[in-house]
Scaffold this motif. Structure first.
Motif, short mmCIF file in Angstrom:
data_model
loop_
_atom_site.label_atom_id
_atom_site.label_comp_id
_atom_site.label_asym_id
_atom_site.label_seq_id
_atom_site.Cartn_x
_atom_site.Cartn_y
_atom_site.Cartn_z
N ALA A 125 -4.50 7.30 4.15
CA ALA A 125 -5.08 7.68 2.86
C ALA A 125 -4.06 8.22 1.87
N GLY A 126 -2.87 8.59 2.31
CA GLY A 126 -1.83 9.07 1.40
C GLY A 126 -1.75 10.58 1.28
N VAL A 127 -2.64 11.31 1.92
CA VAL A 127 -2.63 12.77 1.84
C VAL A 127 -1.32 13.32 2.40
N SER A 138 11.91 19.40 -2.15
CA SER A 138 12.67 19.89 -3.31
C SER A 138 13.05 18.73 -4.23
N GLU A 139 12.83 17.51 -3.79
CA GLU A 139 13.14 16.32 -4.59
C GLU A 139 12.03 15.29 -4.41
N LYS A 140 12.08 14.23 -5.20
CA LYS A 140 11.12 13.15 -5.05
C LYS A 140 11.30 12.51 -3.67
N LEU A 141 10.22 11.92 -3.16
CA LEU A 141 10.30 11.23 -1.88
C LEU A 141 11.18 9.99 -2.04
N ILE A 198 2.65 9.11 -6.34
CA ILE A 198 2.95 10.51 -6.03
C ILE A 198 4.25 10.95 -6.69
N ASN A 199 5.28 10.12 -6.63
CA ASN A 199 6.57 10.46 -7.22
C ASN A 199 6.51 10.59 -8.74
N ALA A 200 5.50 10.00 -9.36
CA ALA A 200 5.35 10.09 -10.82
C ALA A 200 4.75 11.43 -11.26
N LEU A 201 4.27 12.21 -10.30
CA LEU A 201 3.61 13.49 -10.61
C LEU A 201 4.57 14.66 -10.51
N GLU A 202 4.28 15.71 -11.30
CA GLU A 202 5.01 16.98 -11.20
C GLU A 202 4.32 17.84 -10.14
N LYS A 203 4.96 18.94 -9.72
CA LYS A 203 4.43 19.80 -8.65
C LYS A 203 3.01 20.28 -8.92
N ASP A 204 2.73 20.76 -10.14
CA ASP A 204 1.38 21.25 -10.43
C ASP A 204 0.36 20.11 -10.39
N GLN A 205 0.77 18.92 -10.76
CA GLN A 205 -0.11 17.76 -10.71
C GLN A 205 -0.38 17.34 -9.26
N LEU A 206 0.59 17.55 -8.38
CA LEU A 206 0.42 17.20 -6.97
C LEU A 206 -0.70 18.01 -6.34
N ARG A 207 -0.75 19.30 -6.65
CA ARG A 207 -1.81 20.16 -6.10
C ARG A 207 -3.19 19.66 -6.53
N LYS A 208 -3.31 19.35 -7.81
CA LYS A 208 -4.57 18.85 -8.35
C LYS A 208 -4.92 17.50 -7.71
N PHE A 209 -3.94 16.62 -7.61
CA PHE A 209 -4.15 15.30 -7.02
C PHE A 209 -4.61 15.42 -5.57
N LEU A 210 -4.01 16.34 -4.83
CA LEU A 210 -4.39 16.57 -3.44
C LEU A 210 -5.84 17.03 -3.35
N ARG A 211 -6.20 17.99 -4.19
CA ARG A 211 -7.60 18.47 -4.20
C ARG A 211 -8.56 17.32 -4.48
N GLU A 212 -8.21 16.49 -5.46
CA GLU A 212 -9.06 15.34 -5.79
C GLU A 212 -9.18 14.39 -4.61
N LYS A 261 0.83 -1.20 0.00
CA LYS A 261 0.00 0.00 0.00
C LYS A 261 0.88 1.26 0.00
N VAL A 262 1.91 1.25 0.82
CA VAL A 262 2.82 2.40 0.91
C VAL A 262 3.58 2.58 -0.41
N ILE A 263 4.09 1.50 -0.96
CA ILE A 263 4.82 1.57 -2.23
C ILE A 263 3.93 2.16 -3.32
N LYS A 264 2.72 1.67 -3.43
CA LYS A 264 1.79 2.13 -4.47
C LYS A 264 1.52 3.63 -4.32
N LYS A 265 1.27 4.08 -3.11
CA LYS A 265 0.96 5.49 -2.88
C LYS A 265 2.15 6.40 -3.20
#
Length: 179
Positions: A145-147, A157-160, A118-132, A110-114
């Motif tokens: 939940a992964g929030v 400043s880098e990927k997790l 998340i690491n596959a997304l760019e910064k602007d996509q992260l904001r949208k993903f969080l809102r969703e 579950k942790v790996i998947k989440k």
């Protein structure tokens, strides 16, 4: 016990704050406020200090959510054993927040998947993903939940960076986030 060895390792690793033990919500507030004050007293940039502060909160919440040893039997809900370190990576000239806790094998996938999602997304996509995620009913009442991972990634400043390590038959989850 040789405290001088511990001090030497902390200096070599650039550690400015560390904690190992049972983590609770009350202790989380105290630890992050203490770390924040130490960084402010060092004259660190306000934005960096704020990011470190928020990443540390999320990592401590993560320990309480995923720790195998969490105790939910008393009024102090989600008391969990874990380790958190805040330091300066001198090679990268960046602050980092690193935490570790024992987890159950069932949570590993579950942790790996989440995190990988998340690491596959760019910064602007992260904001949208969080809102969703916040609007969605999916995982709404799930403590994992992964929030928090999304919040860490937004402020990092880098990927997790993460890994799992088996020590003495126990599975540990380590996560490293750079501010």
């Amino acid at each position: 016990m040789n405290i001088s060895k511990i001090r030497t390792v902390m200096e070599e690793e650039g550690i400015v704050f560390s904690f190992s033990g049972m983590i609770s919500q009350a202790l989380t507030s105290f630890m992050v406020e203490t770390a924040k004050k130490q960084l402010e007293e060092r004259g660190e940039d306000g934005k960096i200090t704020r990011n470190i502060f928020l990443i540390a909160i999320e990592q401590l919440q993560n320990i309480m959510s995923y720790s195998k040893g969490r105790d939910t039997s008393n009024a102090n809900k989600y008391v969990s054993p874990g380790v958190m370190v805040i330091g300066i990576d001198r090679d990268k000239d960046k602050f980092y927040v690193l935490s570790s806790n024992e987890i159950v094998l069932e949570d590993k996938a579950k942790v790996i998947k989440k995190i990988d999602e998340i690491n596959a997304l760019e910064k602007d996509q992260l904001r949208k993903f969080l809102r969703e995620k916040l609007r969605s009913a999916e995982d709404k009442h799930d403590r994992g939940a992964g929030v928090g991972f999304i919040e860490m990634a937004k402020r990092s400043s880098e990927k997790l960076e993460y890994n799992f390590e088996e020590i003495d038959g126990k599975l540990y989850f380590h996560i490293l986030t750079y501010a």
